[in-house]
Design an enzyme around this catalytic site. Sequence first.
Site, mmCIF file in Angstrom:
data_model
loop_
_atom_site.group_PDB
_atom_site.id
_atom_site.type_symbol
_atom_site.label_atom_id
_atom_site.label_comp_id
_atom_site.label_asym_id
_atom_site.label_seq_id
_atom_site.Cartn_x
_atom_site.Cartn_y
_atom_site.Cartn_z
ATOM 1 N N ASP A 139 -10.466 8.838 -9.020
ATOM 2 C CA ASP A 139 -8.796 8.830 -9.256
ATOM 3 C C ASP A 139 -8.239 9.768 -10.285
ATOM 4 O OD1 ASP A 139 -6.568 7.451 -9.266
ATOM 5 O OD2 ASP A 139 -7.185 5.540 -9.678
ATOM 6 N N ASP A 200 -0.099 3.735 -3.691
ATOM 7 C CA ASP A 200 -0.708 2.783 -3.655
ATOM 8 C C ASP A 200 -0.209 1.488 -2.865
ATOM 9 O OD1 ASP A 200 -2.225 4.129 -5.511
ATOM 10 O OD2 ASP A 200 -1.923 2.274 -7.082
HETATM 11 O O1 A2G Z 1 -5.731 3.327 -9.721
HETATM 12 C C1 A2G Z 1 -4.740 3.966 -8.998
HETATM 13 O O2 A2G Z 1 -3.646 3.394 -8.772
HETATM 14 C C2 A2G Z 1 -5.579 4.355 -7.687
HETATM 15 N N1 A2G Z 1 -4.460 5.177 -6.717
HETATM 16 C C3 A2G Z 1 -5.563 3.086 -6.895
HETATM 17 O O3 A2G Z 1 -6.066 3.089 -5.747
HETATM 18 C C4 A2G Z 1 -6.588 2.044 -7.628
HETATM 19 O O4 A2G Z 1 -7.856 2.892 -7.582
HETATM 20 C C5 A2G Z 1 -6.090 2.002 -9.071
HETATM 21 C C6 A2G Z 1 -7.193 1.396 -10.060
HETATM 22 O O5 A2G Z 1 -6.775 1.451 -11.147
HETATM 23 C C7 A2G Z 1 -4.976 6.346 -6.518
HETATM 24 O O6 A2G Z 1 -5.860 6.869 -6.373
HETATM 25 C C8 A2G Z 1 -4.032 7.242 -5.840
#
Ligand code: A2G
Length: 396
Positions: A139, A200
């Site tokens: 992330d 997301d």
């Molecule tokens: O953190 C981010 O918002 C992630 N988004 C989501 O998928 C999830 O992993 C979240 C957890 O805290 C991206 O990776 C774009």
Amino acid sequence: LDNGLAKTPPMGWLSWERFRCNTDCVNDPDNCISEQLFQTMTDIVVADGYASVGYEYINIDDCWLEKHRSHDGKLVADRKRFPNGIKALSDYIHSRGLKFGIYEDYGNYTCAGYPGIIGYEEKDALQFADWNVDYVKLDGCYALPYDMDHGYSTFGRLLNSTGKSMVYSCSWPVYQIYAGIQPNYSAIQTHCNLWRNYDDIQDSWASVENIIDYYGNNQDVIAPNAGPGHWNDPDMLIIGNFGLSYEQAKTQFAIWSILAAPLLMSVDLRTIRPQFKHILQNRKIIAVDQDPLGIQGRRIYKHKGIEIWSRPIGPLYQNFYSYAIAFVNRRTDGTPSDISVTLKELGLINFSGYRVEDLYENVDYGVLYPNTKIKVKVNPSGVVMLKGEVQYPVDL
Ligand code: A2G
């Protein structure tokens, strides 16, 4: 990324959209992020037929870590929620014939505030290899988007140099887009097996529609980057949760397969209703998603709430592809819409014709020709999905 993995889009289960950062195992032991949750989902993926249609990865998302690294800088899983540690969970998942994915963040912290990777890149890559991790989602919270070209590629190389092959899922482009940077997609495809381009997903039809619009409106930039080993990721499947109707769930699955998207379910498999399970296990649509040519499809028509999406798939006859076609009705006026088009108008121009079938309804239309008109009735917020398999000329 040419590491021999993800030759077709990865399929599996991922905790985030449904289970979020629930760490309260005292009051909510069955739904908190814990080794038990992942073991249970592993068991169900195997026992209820998901594995046999291709779902293979069981992936942890955020909130699995202790708030601090160990005194020698190692990542430590939350001791109460993962009492047996990550290696034991990895072994459990592997012993059931599945693969294991984990989550970390390129920045100083994960999005939920757990330790990030900065300064520990090599240590963490080695740790993941040691735990026999098959899939890493990295992330991008609490990081500088300008640094990501360097940071994501460096960590990818470190993963690779451990000698253990791991699918590498990057959030690199989406954070750059948020910061107003044009992502360098050729670098991203070189270094990652899949990557997030957009917001997301949330548990609603509005969120699914937003994502569909983003991938349609930006397809000229996005679609060409997909291919075996490197995929755009429109985020998890929310089919079977609270926000989508049956029709909407069918639409998400159809469009994701046109987009050659990773199929990562984020749903409680213990309580999913049979009709939603049925969608997730539709082998014909999974086969579209997993088509070995790996060409991402496109929106080829959009007018007054009606959309047509098309994806070239195998088999090929000379230069003629077969196609998966999704007719989507985004109108909300309450009655099914009739759409009628000739195959030619859809780009299906081979004179020997196409065997056309409906992938949800199991209707076989037989062999149709470029001038044949097909008529479909599409429910509001629903989809009709067809496949046209190119025919060889019959020898006389
Ligand atoms: O953190 C981010 O918002 C992630 N988004 C989501 O998928 C999830 O992993 C979240 C957890 O805290 C991206 O990776 C774009």
